[in-house]
Design an enzyme around this catalytic site. Structure first.
Site, mmCIF file in Angstrom:
data_model
loop_
_atom_site.group_PDB
_atom_site.id
_atom_site.type_symbol
_atom_site.label_atom_id
_atom_site.label_comp_id
_atom_site.label_asym_id
_atom_site.label_seq_id
_atom_site.Cartn_x
_atom_site.Cartn_y
_atom_site.Cartn_z
ATOM 1 N N HIS A 44 0.836 -1.196 0.000
ATOM 2 C CA HIS A 44 0.000 0.000 0.000
ATOM 3 C C HIS A 44 0.872 1.247 0.000
ATOM 4 O O HIS A 44 2.067 1.198 0.318
ATOM 5 C CB HIS A 44 -0.890 -0.004 1.255
ATOM 6 C CG HIS A 44 -2.074 -0.924 1.134
ATOM 7 N ND1 HIS A 44 -3.065 -0.978 2.082
ATOM 8 C CD2 HIS A 44 -2.430 -1.813 0.174
ATOM 9 C CE1 HIS A 44 -3.982 -1.871 1.729
ATOM 10 N NE2 HIS A 44 -3.613 -2.392 0.568
ATOM 11 N N GLU A 46 0.881 3.808 2.000
ATOM 12 C CA GLU A 46 1.412 4.204 3.309
ATOM 13 C C GLU A 46 2.632 3.373 3.670
ATOM 14 O O GLU A 46 3.625 3.902 4.196
ATOM 15 C CB GLU A 46 0.336 4.036 4.399
ATOM 16 C CG GLU A 46 -0.925 4.875 4.197
ATOM 17 C CD GLU A 46 -2.014 4.153 3.420
ATOM 18 O OE1 GLU A 46 -1.676 3.341 2.519
ATOM 19 O OE2 GLU A 46 -3.199 4.385 3.712
ATOM 20 N N CYS A 69 -6.280 1.881 5.630
ATOM 21 C CA CYS A 69 -7.089 0.700 5.908
ATOM 22 C C CYS A 69 -6.950 0.285 7.374
ATOM 23 O O CYS A 69 -5.919 0.508 8.007
ATOM 24 C CB CYS A 69 -6.704 -0.454 4.988
ATOM 25 S SG CYS A 69 -5.020 -1.042 5.198
ATOM 26 N N CYS A 79 -2.794 -0.322 7.505
ATOM 27 C CA CYS A 79 -1.996 0.900 7.374
ATOM 28 C C CYS A 79 -2.207 1.854 8.535
ATOM 29 O O CYS A 79 -1.292 2.585 8.928
ATOM 30 C CB CYS A 79 -2.321 1.591 6.055
ATOM 31 S SG CYS A 79 -1.687 0.672 4.644
ATOM 32 N N SER A 163 -9.643 5.416 -42.025
ATOM 33 C CA SER A 163 -9.673 6.118 -40.740
ATOM 34 C C SER A 163 -8.280 6.411 -40.196
ATOM 35 O O SER A 163 -8.154 6.962 -39.107
ATOM 36 C CB SER A 163 -10.450 5.281 -39.720
ATOM 37 O OG SER A 163 -9.782 4.057 -39.469
ATOM 38 N N TRP A 165 -4.792 8.422 -40.712
ATOM 39 C CA TRP A 165 -5.192 8.837 -39.381
ATOM 40 C C TRP A 165 -5.990 10.107 -39.458
ATOM 41 O O TRP A 165 -5.697 10.974 -40.294
ATOM 42 C CB TRP A 165 -3.964 9.065 -38.485
ATOM 43 C CG TRP A 165 -3.176 7.800 -38.270
ATOM 44 C CD1 TRP A 165 -1.981 7.485 -38.838
ATOM 45 C CD2 TRP A 165 -3.523 6.694 -37.412
ATOM 46 N NE1 TRP A 165 -1.554 6.252 -38.388
ATOM 47 C CE2 TRP A 165 -2.491 5.746 -37.512
ATOM 48 C CE3 TRP A 165 -4.612 6.431 -36.576
ATOM 49 C CZ2 TRP A 165 -2.523 4.545 -36.796
ATOM 50 C CZ3 TRP A 165 -4.631 5.234 -35.877
ATOM 51 C CH2 TRP A 165 -3.590 4.306 -35.998
ATOM 52 N N ARG A 179 -4.641 4.391 -22.353
ATOM 53 C CA ARG A 179 -4.739 2.930 -22.301
ATOM 54 C C ARG A 179 -3.992 2.377 -21.091
ATOM 55 O O ARG A 179 -4.472 1.463 -20.416
ATOM 56 C CB ARG A 179 -4.140 2.310 -23.568
ATOM 57 C CG ARG A 179 -5.038 2.421 -24.768
ATOM 58 C CD ARG A 179 -4.407 1.732 -25.964
ATOM 59 N NE ARG A 179 -5.308 1.760 -27.107
ATOM 60 C CZ ARG A 179 -4.987 1.365 -28.330
ATOM 61 N NH1 ARG A 179 -3.754 0.895 -28.576
ATOM 62 N NH2 ARG A 179 -5.850 1.415 -29.300
ATOM 63 N N ASP A 195 -10.402 -3.451 -38.193
ATOM 64 C CA ASP A 195 -9.093 -2.872 -37.870
ATOM 65 C C ASP A 195 -8.106 -3.848 -37.238
ATOM 66 O O ASP A 195 -6.928 -3.512 -37.100
ATOM 67 C CB ASP A 195 -9.262 -1.695 -36.894
ATOM 68 C CG ASP A 195 -10.099 -0.566 -37.489
ATOM 69 O OD1 ASP A 195 -10.218 -0.525 -38.730
ATOM 70 O OD2 ASP A 195 -10.599 0.263 -36.719
ATOM 71 N N GLY A 247 -16.531 0.491 -32.141
ATOM 72 C CA GLY A 247 -16.763 1.670 -32.965
ATOM 73 C C GLY A 247 -18.081 2.312 -32.617
ATOM 74 O O GLY A 247 -18.524 2.305 -31.473
#
Lengths: 314, 314
Positions: A44, A46, A69, A79, A163, A165, A179, A195, A247
């Site tokens: 964690h 902490e 916690c 913690c 598509s 770019w 992502r 794609d 899409g």
């Protein structure tokens, strides 16, 4: 607290089912420890900050983005106990932990040990930073971000299907960073077939971030976790942040199900008159469309503009 | 010059075929005269400023957004002569007049009279301010602005056709102000039949601004000037600024003909998945779409965003 929130953001997308927390230990005018929830959920924040601070934690102020916690686990001590044992003088906490094993008990333990506790500092930002954990706790499903990369007129491709770019390299790099902040990425059958998307993180130093690939389809596909309907995202264990990338049919399905919490709109300064980014949402009046989205952030990425919206009604 | 440009903008849409010019007369640290081209084209900006200044014009600096005219007309004397007769000491001019009756002759006359002349100050903004006049001079047609008021996903209506209202009152008021800056407004047959648009200026104090109403159609309509193709805008006498308001087919027709110089995009924070704002542009590759538009200005209007783009290739 701002610095602690920045630390918390580092873990986003890699700590589920644990929350991504940040912790700063400040003794006098000196930062003596910094920690954030590590991939997989342990250590964690902490524990990491206390390990860095060592004896300098005594008398320090702990800035923590989520209530420490209160429950001992086989993977480590609570913690709250660790902070007490280290002898901190004060704790500044952004939000209380909705997990019923803690939910105020961490704060009570600190106070019982004579530690001064302040809560609610940076609360709104802290909620956004661990939106995935909070969404899972409160709504039993991941936080869903819908990404759309369009022309000024809202198209994601030419009529021919071309598509690549529409947006430029800066916007695409930013989308790859997003992502890395999600445990999983979802596309629909049409995008898969058109794609063959890799859905990886093509950024130097982040190539090892490989979010799970989820397919929205009634038919399974090799190497993909498949769900048949947007509501099935609740069943995705270990996914607190889901990025929906395409899409138009898939995006519309999630919007119709009211399962989108955050919008990432990348817009390039082109006009296409091509394929719209969203299929029919089934709205019967404009009134029903208004008041749903609040602009959170906007910035230029090269010649493209990013707009981030969040759900206005929670 | 910034103040002179602001004065010049006041006449936009009401001075064709004359350019809308602004003039500031400054004597020492005092503004002694301000003028802008009046509706219909006369008096000229310089004449108005000189009338206000009277004897205080002697020794003043004249800031003019366009080279003073050198040709005497039945409607008044040449502005270059008037400035000389008034005894100004210096002239600061943004751009030279492409009208072949002046085209440098105004500046020559001033210099021949011993007046110090500086040119090119604020040139880019001055070109934008009298874009309609310059477009007519150089290209033989009006400056065309395309207005689109859309959702975040580029839609101008629900699938049902409902379109009132997508944008809010602040954006609609701004769009009405833009109408007042154009001599004429154009819509297509579909918009005429669906919306029966009034195309008037519904702003307090500006109700008397009634731009001409132009219809793009192969069939005439009562009370409308009708043109059969976008290229026919060249025949619209007295129209140096044309605002194209809708709908998707008309907007696409002007874009396909490369007859749009400026884009006004009003976007409301709603998602519709409805009717796209642009019909097919007939693009065969994304390369052909890139590099055409340059962002000039963006601002919030209530909860909507306005973006202004201009033609990047001139």
């Amino acid at each position: 607290m701002g610095a602690a929130l920045a630390l918390a953001a580092r873990g986003r997308g890699r700590t589920a089912p644990n929350p991504n927390v940040g912790c700063m230990l400040v003794n006098g005018s000196r930062v003596v420890g910094r920690g954030w929830t590590q991939p997989g959920g342990r250590p964690h924040a902490e524990a990491m900050a206390l390990a860095e601070a060592g004896a300098a934690a005594r008398g320090a102020i702990a800035y923590v983005t989520l209530e420490p916690c209160a429950h001992v686990s086989p993977r480590g001590p609570a913690c709250a106990s660790s902070l007490i044992d280290a002898g901190i003088a004060r704790a500044v906490i952004a939000i209380t932990d909705p997990d019923r094993r803690t939910n105020g008990k961490g704060i009570e333990a600190l106070q019982a040990a004579g530690i001064d506790v302040t809560t609610g500092v940076g609360e709104a930002d802290a909620r956004r930073t661990i939106a995935g954990f909070l969404r899972r706790q409160a709504w039993g499903r991941p936080q869903v971000t819908l990404k759309l990369a369009t022309s000024l007129d809202g198209c994601i491709a030419l009529a021919s299907g071309e598509s690549r770019w529409i947006t430029g390299p800066e916007a695409r790099a930013h989308a790859h960073l997003e992502r890395a902040r999600h445990e999983a990425i979802l596309v629909g059958r049409g995008t898969l077939e058109a794609d063959s998307p890799r859905l990886d993180v093509r950024l130097p130093g982040l190539e090892d971030r490989a979010p799970r690939r989820i397919l929205l389809s009634t038919r399974a596909a090799e190497d993909w976790t498949t769900i048949a309907a947007p509501e099935d995202i609740a069943t995705l264990d270990g996914v607190d942040h889901l990025l929906v990338e395409g899409g138009a049919q898939t995006a519309a399905a999630f919007l119709r199900a009211d399962l989108v919490d955050r919008l990432l709109l990348y817009r390039a300064p082109v006009l296409l008159g091509g394929k719209p980014g969203l299929a029919d949402l089934g709205l019967t009046s404009l009134d029903a469309a208004h008041g749903r989205w609040r602009l959170l952030d906007t910035r230029m990425l090269g010649s493209d503009r990013l707009e981030v919206y969040e759900r206005a009604r929670t």
